[in-house]
Design an enzyme around this catalytic site. Structure first.
Site, PDB file in Angstrom:
ATOM      1  N   THR A 123       0.759  -1.266   0.167  1.00 58.59           N
ATOM      2  CA  THR A 123      -0.002  -0.089  -0.045  1.00 58.59           C
ATOM      3  C   THR A 123       0.777   1.364  -0.113  1.00 58.59           C
ATOM      4  OG1 THR A 123      -0.274  -0.151   2.492  1.00 58.59           O
ATOM      5  CG2 THR A 123      -2.044  -0.992   1.152  1.00 58.59           C
ATOM      6  N   CYS A 124       1.950   1.027   0.546  1.00 56.57           N
ATOM      7  CA  CYS A 124       2.950   2.568   0.627  1.00 56.57           C
ATOM      8  C   CYS A 124       3.454   2.863  -0.749  1.00 56.57           C
ATOM      9  CB  CYS A 124       4.031   2.153   1.563  1.00 56.57           C
ATOM     10  SG  CYS A 124       3.735   1.856   3.227  1.00 56.57           S
ATOM     11  N   PHE A 125       3.395   1.865  -1.711  1.00 57.07           N
ATOM     12  CA  PHE A 125       3.768   2.402  -3.062  1.00 57.07           C
ATOM     13  C   PHE A 125       2.631   2.192  -4.079  1.00 57.07           C
ATOM     14  CE2 PHE A 125       7.140   0.496  -0.580  1.00 57.07           C
ATOM     15  CZ  PHE A 125       8.090   1.630  -0.375  1.00 57.07           C
TER      16      PHE A 125
END
Length: 945
Positions: free
Chosen positions: A912-914
């Site tokens: 999710t961070c990327f």
């Protein structure tokens, strides 16, 4: 008996001789075939006690000092004492004290300053009288100064009476004289071995060689490095480590004997009575150099001369004033150094030479001096016993101490058949802290003479063994007597300040007594003992901590376990229920036990852990109290101080909590932290987060109503905002405004107030001044709605919004903010729902083996576009962490899909961070659909990777 010195008043008991003075030892015919127990010498009279307890006196009798009617040059029996078995005597200048075998004291002679202790008004008493005020106290030693008297009891109490001109009573400066025996309270708790008195100075010697002196000090006779009189007992520090075992006094000088057989002298030296080959006064104790090659076992002081006995040669040495022949050297010269007393002295166990006439040789039994006279009790070589050795005191003249012999004596009586004197002996011993402090001494290598701030002088092993030998189920009467004495007499008398380190020992030894560990005695003995311990002044407590710090771990653990058991016992009582009337005393008991443990814990930590830290854990705590509630009360106490009715909190003593209890406390604290976290701090933080979301173009799932963003933009919230925040209340307000009839007041029954919940309590707040008395009607209903909306969105949250506003503006402030509409600002933070799924596909990037025309990718988009809206939103949440899109639309949301090496059995995985999707190379559309839906349906947790 050999006698020499001043004979002018018949004080040598030699009968009607012509000489005024006798220059060398002379046999006294009177004592042929008689054994002498004790001799007391006054200035002009002498008292002899024979082995059968009879008393004989001779010398001057002008002040009644002989105890009978006439002056005598030959010893005459004191018939008034005929019924008594006298064991010891002492003489002042003109008065005498005699002690019988039952510990009672008789006095006679001059009473000018109350030195007889008889409370009489007569100048002198010619017949011995019992000192009634001492009759209930068992005295073991008496000592006379010129005009004052001392007595030592079996319970290690020192009594004094008579003149106090120079402070010789040790009672302070206010009292000039005292006609009845007074207890010297400042010496309580110290185990004494001996008392001694000079002309106007006094000494006590402890069992471990410490000396306390008081009174006249004009010549330094107290050995305190000055010439100031002392009105209360003072420790003679310079001799503490010298192993002093005996002390005696002249008029103005003092001599002390060491365990090794050395002699120290100090005070007046004008006649050479100090033996230092000078006539100087000495204000500090100084060793008699010329005696250092010999082992001295007896010393005695006359008025201004000193005698010493050396058993190896059998000789007596003397020094000081010789004008009355008191040195026994054959001349009247003074001697500044030890000089042999004339006589055919023969050592005990010596080899007899040929042609030996036994009758002409003397084996010294004991020497006596006083006034200007000297005596030697002797026997002939063929029937002599060993001489007395002052380094080993007579047990009959000593205080009670708990030892093997005494315990055996007590145990020898069958249970329930106790003579009253044995009960009194047990009671006396265990009622006296002095006696217990003199018990269980470390006697091997004379270790107890090293007693000080770092070393207790106690043999803890002996304490344990003797206590366990004494307290046995077979002898309940002994245990009951010991318990009663400790509870009623010893512990209630304990004070916070102590006169000496030797008075501290029983704090170390008493926990070894099995009675302390008996729960029946917790509230009567163990807790009061703990209270006394906790109340000790800083200096003695520090010494006790030092002693604890060098204990063997099992011994240290014993004390810890004792007070842990006390705590558990009290907590069990608490769980059963404590009546309100007893709660305060219960709190003090619990506080005491925990405080003792706290001190022990401090010692343990400072000493690098004598025992492991977990030995302090009380595992039962969690079963016996609600430690969550205890923690909350403790937090309140920290904030608001201790309240009388609040119980002692265990959390004040965290070292008792085991790991499980600490975990519970950690959880409790976490909940409390959330509740007690300052709301303003929390909202300031949230304001910063909202600002950062905008700054970083990051969507944050913060569901604040639109009204918040209105307020940030300084726009007024309205009824529509109330409808969004609290729909049912908003609808009610709208109904109020839309109501067509005139009877608004009667129908709605409202006034200008609002009811709010505050920590479980209901409060009524006025919306305007006198709101409770202002009814809502048709004319003012718009004002009411406006006031209600204003309270909800402004007044009730003013401080919190200010904090949020400040936090938000730390990141996103300035005039540019005013360009936004409230809903645009909201969308900046939480995103919007203007979905364009084709735009999403168009902007997606690929990595690894994938490109837009890859079969798996084409299949993926076919499946995705066939999904219902909710599943598409779920996919967004799965991949980006939010099901909303940024304010700039789909074109600003870039997804990345990369291939993975796993087979078709694997699920898609999101980072999710990327915004990155790991997509396995599926070859079958239905497999892809199934795996994708499974992944987005389970978008929380770690089990799918």
């Amino acid at each position: 008996m050999l006698c020499w010195g001043n004979a002018s008043f018949g004080q040598l008991g030699l009968g009607g001789i012509d000489e005024e003075i006798v220059l060398e030892p002379r046999k006294s015919d009177f004592f042929i075939n008689k054994k002498v127990r004790d001799v007391g010498c006054g200035l002009r009279h002498t008292v002899f006690v024979l082995d059968d307890g009879t008393v004989y006196t001779c010398g001057c009798n002008d002040l009644g000092q002989l105890g009978h009617e006439k002056s005598r040059k030959k010893p005459e029996q004191v018939v008034a004492l005929d019924a008594q078995n006298i064991v010891a005597v002492s003489c002042g200048e003109a008065h005498t004290l005699a002690l019988n075998d039952k510990g009672q004291v008789y006095a006679w002679g001059l009473d000018s300053d109350g030195q007889l202790g008889l409370l009489g008004s007569e100048e002198c008493i010619r017949v011995p009288r019992n000192i009634k005020s001492l009759s209930d106290i068992q005295i073991v030693q008496v000592a006379c100064g010129y005009y004052h008297s001392l007595a030592l009891s079996k319970a290690s109490e020192v009594f004094c009476w008579g003149q106090n001109k120079y402070g010789q009573l040790g009672l302070g400066i206010d009292c000039k004289k005292q006609a009845s025996p007074q207890l010297i309270k400042s010496l309580l708790g110290i185990p004494f071995m001996q008392i001694a008195a000079g002309g106007a100075h006094s000494f006590v010697l402890t069992l471990s060689g410490a000396i306390f002196g008081w009174g006249r000090n004009k010549f330094g006779q107290l050995g305190l490095n000055d010439e100031n009189d002392r009105y209360v007992p003072n420790l003679l520090k310079s001799l503490r480590t010298q192993k002093i075992v005996y002390i005696c006094c002249g008029e103005d000088h003092t001599a002390a004997l060491t365990k090794e057989g050395g002699v120290f002298t100090f005070g007046a030296g004008g006649y050479g009575q100090l033996g230092h080959n000078s006539t100087s006064h000495e204000i500090n104790p100084r060793k008699v150099f010329e005696l250092m090659g010999s082992i001295v076992t007896q010393i005695a002081c006359g008025r201004q001369h000193t005698s010493a006995f050396v058993p190896s040669s059998g000789r007596i040495y003397s020094f000081g004033l010789g004008g009355n022949g008191q040195l026994g050297t054959g001349s009247t010269s003074n001697r500044k150094s030890p000089f042999t007393v004339k006589g055919n002295w023969f050592p005990y166990n010596g080899q007899c030479p040929p042609d030996f006439d036994s009758e002409e040789y003397f084996c010294v039994k004991r020497i006596f001096s006083g006034g200007d006279q000297s005596f030697s009790h002797y026997s002939n070589p063929q029937n002599c016993g060993p001489p007395d050795d002052f380094r080993y005191p007579d047990p009959s003249k000593q205080i009670w101490t708990v030892n093997e012999a005494l315990i055996q004596k007590w145990l020898s009586y069958p249970s329930g058949r106790f003579p009253v004197e044995i009960a009194n002996e047990i009671d006396g011993t265990f009622s006296s802290s002095g006696c217990l402090n003199g018990s269980f001494l470390a006697v091997s290598n004379d270790d107890h003479y090293r007693t000080g701030t770092r070393f207790s002088g106690v043999d803890m092993n002996a304490a344990r063994l003797l206590f366990h030998k004494l307290i046995q189920p077979d002898h309940p009467q002994i245990a009951q007597q010991v318990a009663a004495s400790l509870e009623k007499n010893l512990i209630p008398k304990l004070t916070s300040s102590l006169p000496d380190v030797e008075a501290l020992r029983f704090y170390l030894t008493l926990p070894e007594c099995p009675l302390m560990s008996d729960s029946n005695n917790f509230t009567t003995i163990a807790i009061p003992f703990g209270t006394a311990l906790v109340n000790l002044e800083k200096a003695p407590l520090k010494v006790l901590e030092n002693w604890w710090s060098v204990l063997e771990p099992p011994l240290f653990l014993k004390i810890v376990e004792l007070f842990k058991e006390v705590v558990v016992h009290l907590l069990k009582l608490y769980k059963i229920g404590i009546p309100p009337s007893e709660r305060r005393i219960f709190n003090s008991f619990l506080h005491t036990a925990l405080k003792v443990l706290e001190i022990l814990h401090r010692v343990n930590e400072k000493s690098g852990q004598i025992i492991q830290y977990d030995k302090f854990y009380i595992h039962e705590v969690q079963e016996l109290i609600d430690i969550r509630n205890d923690y909350i009360i403790w937090v309140q106490q920290q904030a608001y101080g201790m309240l009388a009715d609040i119980p002692v909190t265990i959390c004040t003593y965290p070292f008792v909590f085991d790991a499980q209890a600490k975990t519970t406390l950690l959880q409790t604290d976490a909940v409390l932290q959330m509740q007690t976290f300052e709301d303003s701090d929390l909202f300031h933080l949230i304001g910063v987060i909202c600002g950062l979301a905008i700054y970083n173009f990051t969507i944050v799932d913060l569901h604040f109503p639109l009204a918040l963003y209105k307020k940030l933009l300084k726009k007024k919230p309205s009824l529509e905002d109330l409808k969004e925040l609290v729909p049912d209340v908003g609808r009610s307000m709208q109904q109020l405004l839309d109501y067509p009839e005139d009877d608004v007041e009667e129908t709605f029954c409202l006034n200008f107030t609002i009811t709010v919940e505050n920590f479980g309590a209901t409060e009524v707040k006025e919306l305007v001044l006198n709101g409770a008395d202002t009814a809502v009607n048709k004319q003012n209903r718009q004002e009411f709605v406006d006031a209600y909306v204003d309270y909800i969105f402004n007044k009730s949250v003013a401080s919190l919004f200010d904090a949020f506003h400040a936090g938000f503006h730390k990141v996103c402030g300035g005039k540019v903010l005013q360009l936004f509409q409230p809903n645009e600002l909201q969308a900046m933070v939480i995103g919007n729902t203007n979905y364009d799924w084709k735009e999403l596909e168009k902007n997606t990037e690929y990595k690894g083996e994938y490109w837009a025309e890859h079969p798996t990718i084409k299949m993926f988009w076919e499946v995705f576009h066939e999904l219902p809206l909710e599943k598409k939103k779920q996919f967004l949440l799965f991949l980006t962490g939010s099901d909303r899109i940024p304010i700039l639309g789909m074109k600003s949301l870039i997804l990345v899909i990369q291939s993975t090496g796993g087979g078709e059995e694997y699920l898609p995985v999101s980072h999710t961070c990327f915004n990155l999707l790991d997509l396995p190379k599926y070859t079958d559309k239905e497999t892809l659909r199934s795996k994708l839906i499974q992944a987005i349906d389970h978008n929380e947790g770690f089990s799918l990777i």
